[in-house]
Design a protein around this motif. Sequence first.
Motif, PDB file in Angstrom:
ATOM      1  N   ARG A  45       0.832  -1.206   0.000  1.00 39.14           N
ATOM      2  CA  ARG A  45       0.000   0.000   0.000  1.00 39.14           C
ATOM      3  C   ARG A  45       0.870   1.262   0.000  1.00 39.14           C
ATOM      4  N   ASN A  46       1.933   1.229   0.798  1.00 35.50           N
ATOM      5  CA  ASN A  46       2.766   2.428   0.956  1.00 35.50           C
ATOM      6  C   ASN A  46       3.676   2.679  -0.248  1.00 35.50           C
ATOM      7  N   TYR A  47       4.052   1.616  -0.959  1.00 38.52           N
ATOM      8  CA  TYR A  47       4.946   1.745  -2.113  1.00 38.52           C
ATOM      9  C   TYR A  47       4.352   1.003  -3.312  1.00 38.52           C
ATOM     10  N   PRO A  48       3.273   1.530  -3.862  1.00 41.83           N
ATOM     11  CA  PRO A  48       2.538   0.822  -4.922  1.00 41.83           C
ATOM     12  C   PRO A  48       3.334   0.593  -6.195  1.00 41.83           C
ATOM     13  N   ASN A  49       4.398   1.388  -6.443  1.00 41.13           N
ATOM     14  CA  ASN A  49       5.215   1.202  -7.652  1.00 41.13           C
ATOM     15  C   ASN A  49       6.316   0.167  -7.461  1.00 41.13           C
ATOM     16  N   SER A  50       6.553  -0.236  -6.228  1.00 42.04           N
ATOM     17  CA  SER A  50       7.724  -1.045  -5.913  1.00 42.04           C
ATOM     18  C   SER A  50       7.481  -2.536  -6.119  1.00 42.04           C
ATOM     19  N   ILE A  51       8.586  -3.261  -6.188  1.00 42.16           N
ATOM     20  CA  ILE A  51       8.548  -4.729  -6.339  1.00 42.16           C
ATOM     21  C   ILE A  51       8.947  -5.316  -4.996  1.00 42.16           C
ATOM     22  N   MET A 106      -0.252   7.648 -17.978  1.00 38.11           N
ATOM     23  CA  MET A 106      -1.010   8.898 -18.024  1.00 38.11           C
ATOM     24  C   MET A 106      -0.174  10.030 -17.433  1.00 38.11           C
ATOM     25  N   LEU A 107       0.593   9.727 -16.410  1.00 39.77           N
ATOM     26  CA  LEU A 107       1.448  10.739 -15.785  1.00 39.77           C
ATOM     27  C   LEU A 107       2.463  11.276 -16.794  1.00 39.77           C
ATOM     28  N   GLN A 138      -2.709   4.956  -6.128  1.00 43.50           N
ATOM     29  CA  GLN A 138      -1.619   5.286  -7.034  1.00 43.50           C
ATOM     30  C   GLN A 138      -2.112   6.136  -8.208  1.00 43.50           C
ATOM     31  N   GLU A 139      -3.312   5.848  -8.691  1.00 46.65           N
ATOM     32  CA  GLU A 139      -3.874   6.647  -9.784  1.00 46.65           C
ATOM     33  C   GLU A 139      -4.140   8.079  -9.319  1.00 46.65           C
ATOM     34  N   ILE A 140      -4.518   8.228  -8.069  1.00 44.67           N
ATOM     35  CA  ILE A 140      -4.715   9.576  -7.514  1.00 44.67           C
ATOM     36  C   ILE A 140      -3.377  10.311  -7.480  1.00 44.67           C
ATOM     37  N   ILE A 141      -2.345   9.600  -7.049  1.00 49.95           N
ATOM     38  CA  ILE A 141      -1.013  10.200  -6.970  1.00 49.95           C
ATOM     39  C   ILE A 141      -0.535  10.615  -8.363  1.00 49.95           C
ATOM     40  N   GLN A 142      -0.758   9.757  -9.359  1.00 51.37           N
ATOM     41  CA  GLN A 142      -0.303  10.051 -10.716  1.00 51.37           C
ATOM     42  C   GLN A 142      -1.039  11.228 -11.330  1.00 51.37           C
ATOM     43  N   ALA A 144      -1.436  13.987 -10.122  1.00 50.45           N
ATOM     44  CA  ALA A 144      -0.920  15.252  -9.568  1.00 50.45           C
ATOM     45  C   ALA A 144      -0.377  16.201 -10.625  1.00 50.45           C
ATOM     46  N   SER A 145       0.079  15.662 -11.769  1.00 55.03           N
ATOM     47  CA  SER A 145       0.666  16.544 -12.781  1.00 55.03           C
ATOM     48  C   SER A 145      -0.375  17.354 -13.534  1.00 55.03           C
ATOM     49  N   PHE A 146      -1.637  16.896 -13.519  1.00 56.73           N
ATOM     50  CA  PHE A 146      -2.683  17.651 -14.214  1.00 56.73           C
ATOM     51  C   PHE A 146      -3.842  18.018 -13.305  1.00 56.73           C
ATOM     52  N   LEU A 147      -3.797  17.590 -12.047  1.00 64.58           N
ATOM     53  CA  LEU A 147      -4.854  17.932 -11.097  1.00 64.58           C
ATOM     54  C   LEU A 147      -4.231  17.966  -9.710  1.00 64.58           C
ATOM     55  N   SER A 148      -3.919  19.152  -9.231  1.00 64.62           N
ATOM     56  CA  SER A 148      -3.244  19.266  -7.940  1.00 64.62           C
ATOM     57  C   SER A 148      -4.132  18.724  -6.823  1.00 64.62           C
TER      58      SER A 148
END
Length: 392
Positions: A45-51, A106-107, A138-142, A144-148
Amino acid sequence: MGYWLEEFPPITFMNCKEPKTEDVVLIFYEINRLFDWVKINRLKRNYPNSIIVPIVTEHLTYSTGIAIELNLPALLIKPLQKAKFLRIVKKLYTSYKEKQASTITMLELSQQISQDHTSPFREAFLKRLIRGEVENEQEIIQSASFLSKHCIPNIVFLIQGYIDMDEDRPFLFDASSVITNVFRQKFAITAPLSFLYFERYLLLLMRIPNEYTSFKHWSEGVACLLEVIEVLKKDYCIHLFMGIGGVFQDAMQVKESYSQARKARRKPPVQNIHIRFYEDLTKQESLQKAIHYIEEHYDEQITISDVAKYINFSSTHFSRLFKKETGRNFVDYVAFTRIIKTLPYLRKYDYTIEKISSICGFNTPNYFSNTFKKYVGISPTDYRNTQEILFK
């Protein structure tokens, strides 16, 4: 393991003691007791991009099925063997690089375009949000570049409207732009707004201050909204009608606010004809059953005793409770329900006023016309001459 990883080309792997949430990190975590699987889930949960690769101690090998349930890409069992460890790491690294090369997120795409409110990525993300298609943080985090973060909505308004066809005033070809511009002007310093054209409606997605659990309790916001309604009516002959959902701080629950706004829009308003709050709808099960009965039998000459009997209430108790829960007395509520039912006939068909009044349960055309004007502010004939705003 650190020494073993040195066999890879330089800078392939670097030690990272405190990774950021968005970093891509290879995490090895020892499973020495069953509770450690809970920690693995927390790491996911804390590191959704990680392996994440668990290293399972020999006496807990029976629990390795949890790795499948957590959708982990690999696991290791003690005692570690160098060859096997490097083979798994190489496979994970190759898989990651292939995915990175073939997939543009998308990011990444959004970083190539203008960061203003017209971004197609912003619109696509918001549509997915209200459809309930955004499934993880993670989608919410991504986004950020188009929706602060401070612009992510926590409430939804569903808006419909019409324009008075005034012969002395030029026809307004772009009512949608006028509406969104007036909203932006009035809410410029109070709340960030986003707009979507969605299924012929206009959706206003707003983020109100976190301390408010209801829009109606935010006096500054309500004042701005009433001002928008009045300016549009007075200066542009635009009449807006909206359903307002509840406030949800969890972005993935904003779809519920949209659903609530839709339900609210279909019900009679309590006070202001232009606004209907979902929270004003009764949650009392017997009253919901009574309202459903009214909506099913609106074209009949139903009485308060008919509906009270249907839900096994006395007429007196039902009358008192109905007014308390709906904000309107029984006669007003039935009349308004019938008016709502007449709107499609007035807008889409060439039926006479007499026929529409009969279809929708009014005793006489005069009673229909007078009731319509009392609640809507104009006669059925005048309403028929207005132009519905189709948001698309």
